[in-house]
Structure formats: C-alpha cells, structure tokens
Design a protein around this motif. Structure first.
Motif, PDB file in Angstrom:
ATOM      1  N   LEU A  52      16.472  35.278  -9.644  1.00 55.06           N
ATOM      2  CA  LEU A  52      15.032  35.063  -9.782  1.00 55.06           C
ATOM      3  C   LEU A  52      14.398  34.676  -8.453  1.00 55.06           C
ATOM      4  O   LEU A  52      13.297  35.140  -8.122  1.00 55.06           O
ATOM      5  N   ALA A  53      15.080  33.814  -7.692  1.00 54.95           N
ATOM      6  CA  ALA A  53      14.543  33.399  -6.396  1.00 54.95           C
ATOM      7  C   ALA A  53      14.427  34.589  -5.448  1.00 54.95           C
ATOM      8  O   ALA A  53      13.417  34.743  -4.746  1.00 54.95           O
ATOM      9  N   THR A  57      -5.629  44.312  -2.991  1.00 55.83           N
ATOM     10  CA  THR A  57      -4.706  43.189  -3.131  1.00 55.83           C
ATOM     11  C   THR A  57      -5.503  41.890  -3.203  1.00 55.83           C
ATOM     12  O   THR A  57      -6.245  41.560  -2.274  1.00 55.83           O
ATOM     13  N   LYS A  58      -5.358  41.153  -4.304  1.00 54.43           N
ATOM     14  CA  LYS A  58      -6.122  39.934  -4.538  1.00 54.43           C
ATOM     15  C   LYS A  58      -5.264  38.705  -4.282  1.00 54.43           C
ATOM     16  O   LYS A  58      -4.036  38.744  -4.366  1.00 54.43           O
ATOM     17  N   ILE A  59      -5.926  37.590  -4.005  1.00 53.25           N
ATOM     18  CA  ILE A  59      -5.213  36.346  -3.739  1.00 53.25           C
ATOM     19  C   ILE A  59      -4.467  35.866  -4.981  1.00 53.25           C
ATOM     20  O   ILE A  59      -3.380  35.271  -4.878  1.00 53.25           O
ATOM     21  N   ASP A  60      -5.008  36.137  -6.170  1.00 49.56           N
ATOM     22  CA  ASP A  60      -4.339  35.655  -7.373  1.00 49.56           C
ATOM     23  C   ASP A  60      -3.080  36.446  -7.697  1.00 49.56           C
ATOM     24  O   ASP A  60      -2.351  36.091  -8.626  1.00 49.56           O
ATOM     25  N   PHE A  61      -2.791  37.506  -6.929  1.00 46.69           N
ATOM     26  CA  PHE A  61      -1.509  38.201  -7.096  1.00 46.69           C
ATOM     27  C   PHE A  61      -0.343  37.279  -6.753  1.00 46.69           C
ATOM     28  O   PHE A  61       0.768  37.466  -7.252  1.00 46.69           O
ATOM     29  N   PHE A  62      -0.587  36.270  -5.891  1.00 44.17           N
ATOM     30  CA  PHE A  62       0.485  35.343  -5.510  1.00 44.17           C
ATOM     31  C   PHE A  62       0.927  34.470  -6.685  1.00 44.17           C
ATOM     32  O   PHE A  62       1.955  33.795  -6.598  1.00 44.17           O
ATOM     33  N   ALA A  63       0.157  34.462  -7.765  1.00 43.44           N
ATOM     34  CA  ALA A  63       0.586  33.721  -8.945  1.00 43.44           C
ATOM     35  C   ALA A  63       1.829  34.346  -9.568  1.00 43.44           C
ATOM     36  O   ALA A  63       2.584  33.663 -10.280  1.00 43.44           O
ATOM     37  N   ILE A  64       2.080  35.627  -9.303  1.00 43.37           N
ATOM     38  CA  ILE A  64       3.264  36.300  -9.856  1.00 43.37           C
ATOM     39  C   ILE A  64       4.541  35.733  -9.242  1.00 43.37           C
ATOM     40  O   ILE A  64       5.408  35.229  -9.962  1.00 43.37           O
ATOM     41  N   PRO A  65       4.719  35.778  -7.905  1.00 45.77           N
ATOM     42  CA  PRO A  65       5.937  35.161  -7.342  1.00 45.77           C
ATOM     43  C   PRO A  65       5.975  33.656  -7.526  1.00 45.77           C
ATOM     44  O   PRO A  65       7.057  33.070  -7.591  1.00 45.77           O
ATOM     45  N   MET A  66       4.812  33.008  -7.628  1.00 45.55           N
ATOM     46  CA  MET A  66       4.792  31.568  -7.869  1.00 45.55           C
ATOM     47  C   MET A  66       5.441  31.242  -9.213  1.00 45.55           C
ATOM     48  O   MET A  66       6.287  30.344  -9.315  1.00 45.55           O
ATOM     49  N   ALA A  67       5.066  31.980 -10.261  1.00 42.22           N
ATOM     50  CA  ALA A  67       5.629  31.730 -11.584  1.00 42.22           C
ATOM     51  C   ALA A  67       7.125  32.043 -11.614  1.00 42.22           C
ATOM     52  O   ALA A  67       7.915  31.291 -12.209  1.00 42.22           O
ATOM     53  N   THR A  86       0.841  28.181  -0.922  1.00 43.68           N
ATOM     54  CA  THR A  86       1.553  26.968  -0.509  1.00 43.68           C
ATOM     55  C   THR A  86       2.557  26.526  -1.572  1.00 43.68           C
ATOM     56  O   THR A  86       3.612  25.978  -1.247  1.00 43.68           O
ATOM     57  N   ILE A  87       2.250  26.765  -2.843  1.00 47.40           N
ATOM     58  CA  ILE A  87       3.206  26.434  -3.896  1.00 47.40           C
ATOM     59  C   ILE A  87       4.459  27.292  -3.751  1.00 47.40           C
ATOM     60  O   ILE A  87       5.586  26.797  -3.895  1.00 47.40           O
ATOM     61  N   CYS A  88       4.283  28.572  -3.464  1.00 47.34           N
ATOM     62  CA  CYS A  88       5.435  29.455  -3.250  1.00 47.34           C
ATOM     63  C   CYS A  88       6.297  28.948  -2.095  1.00 47.34           C
ATOM     64  O   CYS A  88       7.533  28.888  -2.203  1.00 47.34           O
ATOM     65  N   ILE A  89       5.661  28.568  -0.993  1.00 42.58           N
ATOM     66  CA  ILE A  89       6.422  28.093   0.168  1.00 42.58           C
ATOM     67  C   ILE A  89       7.218  26.838  -0.182  1.00 42.58           C
ATOM     68  O   ILE A  89       8.400  26.709   0.174  1.00 42.58           O
ATOM     69  N   THR A  90       6.585  25.910  -0.893  1.00 46.85           N
ATOM     70  CA  THR A  90       7.280  24.675  -1.276  1.00 46.85           C
ATOM     71  C   THR A  90       8.438  24.954  -2.225  1.00 46.85           C
ATOM     72  O   THR A  90       9.525  24.376  -2.094  1.00 46.85           O
ATOM     73  N   LEU A  91       8.221  25.843  -3.188  1.00 45.55           N
ATOM     74  CA  LEU A  91       9.289  26.194  -4.122  1.00 45.55           C
ATOM     75  C   LEU A  91      10.463  26.843  -3.399  1.00 45.55           C
ATOM     76  O   LEU A  91      11.632  26.551  -3.702  1.00 45.55           O
ATOM     77  N   TYR A  92      10.165  27.698  -2.428  1.00 47.76           N
ATOM     78  CA  TYR A  92      11.244  28.339  -1.685  1.00 47.76           C
ATOM     79  C   TYR A  92      12.016  27.302  -0.864  1.00 47.76           C
ATOM     80  O   TYR A  92      13.219  27.433  -0.661  1.00 47.76           O
ATOM     81  N   GLY A  93      11.318  26.278  -0.396  1.00 47.88           N
ATOM     82  CA  GLY A  93      12.011  25.195   0.294  1.00 47.88           C
ATOM     83  C   GLY A  93      12.965  24.462  -0.634  1.00 47.88           C
ATOM     84  O   GLY A  93      14.099  24.157  -0.255  1.00 47.88           O
TER      85      GLY A  93
END
Length: 250
Positions: A67-68, A28-38, A110-117
């Motif tokens: 989507l959310a 599991t790589k850190i750049d996997f978080f780009a998927i839920p971020m997008a 952190t982008i994911c967290i802000t978007l979820y907010g």
C-alpha cells in the motif's frame, strides 16, 4: 463579500472529452492528492498491526509495504502533473488556493509527506525524521496562512464548509509523527535542544483548537443554513477523519 472564486466546480468534463480536451496537466486538481493520502493512511494502519510487538521488524507484513509503495507512486505521478500545471498555468493554482473548498486540500500534500516519513522510519530513522519535519513545518505554515486569510479577508459564508477540518487533520498526523520519531525511534535531539514530546503537544494543541472552532462554525451551517451547497456534502467525511485521528494522536 462574495468569494473571489465561485464555489461551483464546472461540470464540463463530459463536454471537454467530447471536444477532445483531455489535457491531463490542465485538469489535475489539488484534491487529487487525497487519493495517495488515504492509501498512505491505510498503509500506516496496517503497519501498526504488522509491527505491534516489534517496531524494528520491517518484514512483519507485506500489506502496508504494498500500500505504501502504491501510494508513493500515485503521489509521484500526481505531483509531476501538478508541478507542470504550476509552471504552465500558475493562475489556476492560485484560483484553487482561493477556492472555499479546494484550497483546504493543500494540506493533503503535507499529510502525505508526514505519512511517508512514518512509513520510512523502520528502514531509515534519519530519512523518515526528515520527511516528518518537512511535512510538519509545511502543515503548520498552511494552517497559519489559511486561518490568517479567514481573519484578514472578508469572506463569504461559502468558506465555512467541512473541508476546513483538513488543517486539524494534518496537525494531528504531525503529532503522531513527532511522537513516533522522538520516543519510539530515538530520533536525534539536536544536542538536547529538541523535546519531541513537547513539539507533538504544540501541534496537538493547535489541531484541537481549530478542530473545535471549525467544527462549531461548520456543523449547523452544513445541515440547516441555505448556504449549505450539495457539492459540499462529500467533504463531510473530513469530520470523521478529524475524530478518527484525534484519538490516536492523544
């Protein structure tokens, strides 16, 4: 000086699967978080179209809600595996942080967290505001630490790649988060001591400063210098992401 971590990402997945090395935790790589971020960013775009006229109507449309939800579930699964990886293989996490390209993708969390907010604000102002604060503070810390590493430590030219623009992208998202929370949803101002418009301007100024600096450093190098590695080409989209989010943030 050469970077401590090789830019090369070992293309051994096919061999590892043949050897039955399918440890999801270890891979599991850190750049996997780009998927839920997008997906989360797409959900927020649909939210703006659904609730343009009535920002308090949570039932304005179902596209952004689906989507959310999908983004949150995906991020949760990745977070579980990545947390286990942190506990079992902490040295791999450190190597990712020190990687010229992968290290910049910690901003995706952190982008994911802000978007979820932002997505939670219509349902819970306090809950959404808390997530925006957490994501914004985390993004600012990541920006400061990453820039400090560049200034303090002699790094190789491999570090100057478009993925550096993830930090400005994250700070632009935080700008939108603070403005939306404070001005559109009348977020609590902590006894009048917090002006969310000024906070958003601070995050916007930092994002713009580093966007200009990082773009200047990486543009020519990414196309013409011999340090331009083909494996960095997928990160060129981060330039587009920076320009796309800078306008709405302004």
């Amino acid at each position: 000086e050469p970077s401590k971590v090789d830019l090369v990402r070992k293309d051994r997945l096919e061999l590892e699967y043949k050897l039955q090395d399918v440890n999801l935790i270890r891979h599991t790589k850190i750049d996997f978080f780009a998927i839920p971020m997008a997906i989360g960013a797409l959900a927020y775009m649909f939210k703006l179209t659904d609730n343009t006229h009535d920002l308090t109507d949570f039932n304005g449309g179902y596209a952004y809600q689906v989507l959310a939800l999908f983004s949150v579930i995906t991020a949760g699964l990745i977070a579980v595996f990545y947390t286990l990886r942190l506990l079992l293989h902490p040295q791999k996490i450190w190597k990712e942080w020190s990687h010229p390209s992968q290290g910049n993708y910690f901003s995706a969390i952190t982008i994911c967290i802000t978007l979820y907010g932002l997505l939670l604000l219509p349902k819970s102002v306090n809950g959404g505001g808390a997530l925006i604060w957490i994501g914004s503070i985390g993004q600012m810390l990541i920006t400061v630490i990453r820039v400090s590493d560049l200034v303090y430590s002699p790094v190789s030219d491999e570090w100057l790649n478009p993925s550096m623009m993830m930090a400005p992208v994250g700070n632009y998202i935080c700008t939108i988060g603070f403005t939306t929370f404070g001005l559109l949803y009348n977020g609590p101002n902590l006894r009048g001591d917090v002006n969310y418009l000024y906070l958003s301007r601070l995050w916007f100024a930092i994002a713009t400063l580093f966007a200009i600096v990082f773009f200047t450093l990486t543009f020519r190098r990414s196309f013409s210098d011999h340090y331009s590695d083909n494996r960095n080409r997928p990160t060129l989209y981060v330039w587009l992401a920076t320009a796309s989010i800078a306008g709405p943030a302004y």
